[in-house]
Design an enzyme around this catalytic site. Structure first.
Site, PDB file in Angstrom:
ATOM      1  N   HIS A 121      15.747  11.361  23.208  1.00  0.00           N
ATOM      2  CA  HIS A 121      16.309  10.018  22.995  1.00  0.00           C
ATOM      3  C   HIS A 121      17.710   9.928  23.601  1.00  0.00           C
ATOM      4  O   HIS A 121      18.518   9.129  23.161  1.00  0.00           O
ATOM      5  CB  HIS A 121      16.332   9.725  21.494  1.00  0.00           C
ATOM      6  N   HIS A 163      22.920   8.078  23.095  1.00  0.00           N
ATOM      7  CA  HIS A 163      22.359   6.776  22.718  1.00  0.00           C
ATOM      8  C   HIS A 163      23.019   5.636  23.492  1.00  0.00           C
ATOM      9  O   HIS A 163      23.350   4.591  22.958  1.00  0.00           O
ATOM     10  CB  HIS A 163      22.483   6.526  21.206  1.00  0.00           C
ATOM     11  N   HIS A 191      13.134   5.166  12.024  1.00  0.00           N
ATOM     12  CA  HIS A 191      14.355   5.958  12.230  1.00  0.00           C
ATOM     13  C   HIS A 191      14.538   6.939  11.083  1.00  0.00           C
ATOM     14  O   HIS A 191      14.584   6.511   9.929  1.00  0.00           O
ATOM     15  CB  HIS A 191      15.575   5.037  12.335  1.00  0.00           C
ATOM     16  N   ASP A 195      13.302   7.924  15.311  1.00  0.00           N
ATOM     17  CA  ASP A 195      14.378   8.003  16.297  1.00  0.00           C
ATOM     18  C   ASP A 195      15.740   8.312  15.671  1.00  0.00           C
ATOM     19  O   ASP A 195      15.947   8.105  14.479  1.00  0.00           O
ATOM     20  CB  ASP A 195      14.518   6.658  17.029  1.00  0.00           C
TER      21      ASP A 195
HETATM   22 NI    NI Z   1      17.708   4.856  18.849  1.00  0.00          NI
END
Ligand code: NI
Length: 475
Positions: A335, A339, A429, A284
């Site tokens: 995503h 954010h 991530h 991510d």
């Molecule tokens: Ni995230």
């Protein structure tokens, strides 16, 4: 005795030469490889001279996401950082004050997002929006602009852009007054005195420029009642052309990323063996110019496929990495743009967060993202309604590597290998170097245990997961 000592000296001399030689070689090699990485990074950014980093944080009482462009010069970075720190400090003070109203189900949120406009070769306008919500029903939005010259290593003033300054400023003021006067929706909310105050001193103007217009921004409550929100007035470039500095007028251009129209469907799915052991690794918050290429290399080395949940803001900066991810057969998910904690937004805003990123991924690669992962894994009925409407599955995870927290390859390996099972979706991530560090060992361990690494879509097909989820994978 005498003989032994005589033999020792040449040995010491050889050792000395070897050590010094290695130090020199190592120093040269490290410097050289660093230089290579920097050159690659420069080539990767859609806005040469600028990089973008998005930091996210999550506690029991708040979540935050901050996008920060970084230039090579402190003269540019310092003022930006100072402003960001101020916003963060203000937010944390508010969190402190509202502490008793906040908990895991009702967290405060800070989001700092930047729009980047290329106004000439090394000149960019950076328009920051800081949005924070702490307890109350309404969030607060603040706008701040920085106009930067990444070659000259300095901030730009309006006077660097406009000649015949006083006349040019008057033209802008007149245009703002006229536009507000003609805007029936806005006009009733505007306080004339406050507007004249705000227009008086050009040094205080929040502005950005592109080939179409000069944009002026006013904060919530700055020139109008709160109901008007933040205000943007666009002064068409045609009105200002006579006042533009020659080099700016010449260079005013915007690069457009040509969408790759070769393939419009998503990555080809592989049919999986119902008795196989499969894991979907997910990464991510990228693409990141340093970490994502390292992750891709390791995945390639272990013939592993993965899914990357990308942020629109990062995609805009690193479109070529998005293309690499697709080219190597991985899957890309959405995503969101900024954010943001989607549970804090109304449905129109949730939809915008998702659609903007979808469009940017498509523009970069010619492919659309296949699923959505809400930031912080936060969703509610309203978020579900939007993802249903967009007919895009929502995908969460069953194993959290906690890589963002531990930043330690051993810890990451331990957490994942202890919790993983066939059918798991693993959260990682591709913005932390420690995650890239952990990956070779992790893949090698899991491969030895008989696991194969597949995309989220492949895994969901195997699990016969129908509809739009949310899907978590198995644990
Ligand atoms: Ni995230």
């Amino acid at each position: 005795m005498h003989k032994i000592i005589r033999l020792k000296w040449p040995a010491w001399a050889i050792l000395f030469i070897v050590v010094i030689g290695s130090i020199i070689t190592f120093t040269y090699w490290t410097k050289h490889s660093q230089a290579v990485t920097e050159v690659q990074q420069k080539a990767l950014s859609n806005y040469p001279g600028l990089h973008l980093e998005t930091l996210t944080k999550e506690t029991d009482t708040y979540t935050l996401a901050i996008s920060k462009p970084i230039a090579e010069s402190e003269a540019i970075n310092k003022p930006i950082e100072t402003w960001i720190n101020q916003q963060e400090k203000k937010f944390l003070t508010n969190v402190e004050e509202n502490n008793q109203l906040l908990d895991k189900d009702r967290r405060a949120h800070l989001n700092i997002h930047v729009e980047t406009e290329k106004l000439a070769d090394s000149l960019y306008s950076l328009v920051f929006t800081a949005y924070q919500i702490t307890g109350g029903a309404n969030g607060q939005e603040t706008i701040k602009t920085f106009n930067v010259d990444v070659k000259g290593n300095k901030m730009l003033d309006l006077k660097d852009i406009l000649k015949g300054k006083d006349e040019a400023y008057d033209t802008i003021r007149t245009s703002v007054r006229e536009q507000i006067d003609q805007n029936e929706d806005l006009k009733p909310y505007v306080f004339q005195d406050a507007m004249e105050d705000a227009l008086r001193n050009p040094v205080n103007w929040k502005w950005s420029l592109n080939e179409k217009a000069l944009h002026l921004y006013f904060d919530e409550y700055e020139i109008a009642a709160g109901a008007a929100g933040t205000i943007e007035i666009n002064i068409p470039i045609a009105q200002l052309r006579a006042y533009l500095q020659d080099d700016v007028a010449e260079q005013l251009q915007v690069t457009v990323v040509e969408p790759n129209t070769e393939g419009q469907s998503s990555v080809k799915e592989k049919a999986l063996d119902p008795n196989g052991k499969y894991i979907a690794l997910t990464f991510d918050d990228g693409p990141h110019p340093k970490v994502t290429p390292r992750v891709l290399q390791t995945l390639h080395d272990y013939q592993a496929k993965a899914t990357f949940y990308m942020l629109g803001s990062q995609v805009e900066y690193y479109p070529s990495i998005v293309r690499d991810v697709f080219a190597q057969g991985h899957e890309v998910g959405n995503h969101t743009e900024k954010h943001t904690d989607l549970t804090q937004l109304d449905q129109a805003m949730i939809e915008q967060e998702i659609k903007e990123t979808k469009q940017k991924i498509y523009q970069a690669s010619g492919y659309y993202p296949t699923s959505i992962r809400p930031p912080y894994g936060a969703y509610n009925e309203s978020v579900k309604q939007v993802t249903n409407k967009l007919d895009t599955p929502m995908v969460l995870w069953s194993v959290d590597s906690l890589d963002w927290k531990t930043r330690d390859p051993d810890a990451i390996n331990q957490v994942v290998s202890e919790q993983v099972a066939s059918g798991s979706i693993v959260l990682m991530h591709d913005i932390h170097p420690t995650t890239a560090d952990a990956l070779p060992q992790l893949l090698s361990t899991l491969k030895e245990e008989g696991y194969e690494f597949v995309t989220v879509s492949e895994l969901l097909s195997l699990q016969k997961a129908k509809g739009n989820g949310p899907f978590y994978g198995k644990s």
